[in-house]
Scaffold this motif. Structure first.
Motif, short mmCIF file in Angstrom:
data_model
loop_
_atom_site.label_atom_id
_atom_site.label_comp_id
_atom_site.label_asym_id
_atom_site.label_seq_id
_atom_site.Cartn_x
_atom_site.Cartn_y
_atom_site.Cartn_z
N VAL A 90 -13.19 -51.22 -32.07
CA VAL A 90 -13.84 -49.66 -32.21
C VAL A 90 -14.82 -49.69 -32.03
O VAL A 90 -16.14 -50.16 -31.95
N MET A 91 -15.26 -48.33 -31.41
CA MET A 91 -16.69 -48.42 -30.88
C MET A 91 -16.23 -46.17 -30.88
O MET A 91 -15.54 -45.64 -30.81
N ASP A 92 -17.53 -45.68 -31.28
CA ASP A 92 -17.36 -44.39 -31.13
C ASP A 92 -17.71 -43.86 -29.69
O ASP A 92 -18.71 -44.36 -29.45
N GLY A 93 -17.28 -43.28 -29.17
CA GLY A 93 -18.06 -42.83 -27.32
C GLY A 93 -18.69 -41.90 -27.18
O GLY A 93 -19.37 -41.87 -26.09
N GLN A 94 -19.00 -40.94 -27.90
CA GLN A 94 -20.74 -40.58 -28.22
C GLN A 94 -21.34 -41.20 -28.63
O GLN A 94 -22.65 -40.77 -28.46
N ALA A 95 -21.41 -42.98 -29.30
CA ALA A 95 -22.87 -43.73 -28.79
C ALA A 95 -21.80 -44.53 -29.41
O ALA A 95 -22.15 -45.66 -29.62
N LEU A 96 -21.87 -45.61 -27.77
CA LEU A 96 -21.67 -46.24 -27.61
C LEU A 96 -22.51 -47.55 -27.38
O LEU A 96 -23.27 -47.67 -26.81
N ASP A 97 -21.52 -48.25 -28.62
CA ASP A 97 -23.04 -49.93 -28.79
C ASP A 97 -22.13 -50.09 -27.52
O ASP A 97 -21.97 -51.59 -27.42
N LEU A 98 -23.26 -50.28 -26.15
CA LEU A 98 -23.67 -51.13 -24.76
C LEU A 98 -23.96 -51.56 -24.37
O LEU A 98 -24.99 -50.22 -24.57
N PRO A 99 -24.89 -51.83 -23.88
CA PRO A 99 -26.00 -52.15 -23.26
C PRO A 99 -25.48 -50.66 -21.81
O PRO A 99 -25.04 -50.08 -20.96
N ASP A 100 -27.10 -50.40 -21.64
CA ASP A 100 -26.85 -49.64 -20.41
C ASP A 100 -26.97 -49.81 -18.67
O ASP A 100 -26.88 -51.05 -18.79
N ALA A 101 -26.25 -49.45 -17.94
CA ALA A 101 -25.64 -49.72 -16.48
C ALA A 101 -24.88 -51.07 -17.10
O ALA A 101 -25.37 -52.27 -15.69
N HIS A 102 -24.31 -50.53 -16.53
CA HIS A 102 -23.15 -52.42 -17.41
C HIS A 102 -21.79 -52.58 -17.25
O HIS A 102 -21.48 -53.22 -16.47
N PHE A 103 -22.02 -51.73 -16.62
CA PHE A 103 -19.81 -51.17 -16.27
C PHE A 103 -19.67 -51.21 -14.13
O PHE A 103 -20.82 -50.18 -14.59
N ASP A 104 -19.33 -51.54 -13.12
CA ASP A 104 -18.57 -50.50 -11.97
C ASP A 104 -17.68 -49.41 -12.26
O ASP A 104 -17.90 -48.89 -11.63
N ALA A 105 -16.91 -49.73 -13.15
CA ALA A 105 -16.27 -48.38 -13.38
C ALA A 105 -15.86 -48.38 -14.97
O ALA A 105 -15.64 -48.77 -15.82
#
Length: 259
Positions: A90-105
């Motif tokens: 569960v996460m708000d896509g307007q404020a992702l609780d995720l690190p910068d530059a982390h995903f390939d897609a």
């Protein structure tokens, strides 16, 4: 708060959405996946994942997938699929609780377009995309799709003086491919490509026997009285003209851009 911005609405609709909308949106999710090469080494994010049409399809490539949605009900549907390479949070896509530059897609299939601040949603997608990675966004054209599109057309014919359901701001803002491309660039992506993808939603005419189940997610239906609902059903049956299946041609735009 508009209905599509209310997580409680999506929590209560999750099971119905999984049965009715998921198989159709999966067609567009497959089209989005075809535009990016994934491998078992890829790390993929699905923003506003719904019941996981994109996330579960991406998992079949062997990629590691994180599916996020603000609705616990939607996230629960994805988790229940039990795919070992899919995590659902569960996460708000307007404020992702995720690190910068982390995903390939980073994908959002008809998700970020529902956000109150969809521009922030696009910027967050770009923030968590690694340099050289891709952002992929699907949006409907400005009249929507499937049963929502059908209801809008029927209401316009039967009740031309009554306004219908307002589409999300982003759907209107991104309906033109050039505007869509500019929005991706403004979010921080580069070299956007916008493709038009069309599929028929195959409406089972027998489902008109339970119209609240078929149309109940749409304010264009719930705002009608019983007499008006009967008129809508009769008009849809007329359009089917005795056929068991009524195709509803629905068009999406899929934008792909690189960070």
């Amino acid at each position: 708060m508009r209905q599509f911005e209310n997580k409680d609405h999506w929590d209560s609709a999750a099971s119905h959405y999984q049965q009715t909308a998921h198989p159709f949106t999966a067609l567009f999710a497959e089209a989005a996946l075809a535009r990016v090469t994934l491998t078992p080494q890829s790390h993929v994010l699905d923003v506003a994942a719904g019941t996981g049409a994109l996330a579960l399809a991406a998992a079949r490539t062997g990629a590691r997938v994180l599916a996020t949605d603000f609705s616990p009900g939607m996230v629960g549907c994805i988790a229940a699929a039990g795919r070992p390479n899919v995590e659902a949070r569960v996460m708000d896509g307007q404020a992702l609780d995720l690190p910068d530059a982390h995903f390939d897609a980073v994908f959002s299939i008809f998700g970020v377009i529902m956000f109150p601040d969809w521009r922030k949603g696009l910027a967050e997608m770009r923030r968590v995309t690694r340099p050289g990675g891709y952002g992929v966004v699907a949006t409907w054209q400005d009249r929507g799709a499937a049963t929502f599109l059908l209801l809008g057309e029927v209401r316009q014919k039967l009740f031309p003086d009554r306004s219908g359901m307002a589409m999300p701001e982003a759907v209107q803002a991104l309906s033109d491919p050039d505007d869509f491309a500019r929005a991706l660039v403004t979010a921080g992506y580069r070299d956007p490509r916008i493709d038009v993808v069309t599929h028929d939603y195959l409406l089972d005419v027998a489902a008109l026997d339970a119209p609240d189940t078929l149309f109940g997610m749409s304010p264009d239906w719930t705002s009608l009285n019983d007499v008006e609902k009967a008129a809508v059903i009769a008009e849809v049956r007329d359009r089917a003209d005795g056929r068991p299946i009524l195709p509803i041609t629905s068009t999406a735009l899929i934008g792909v851009a690189e960070r």
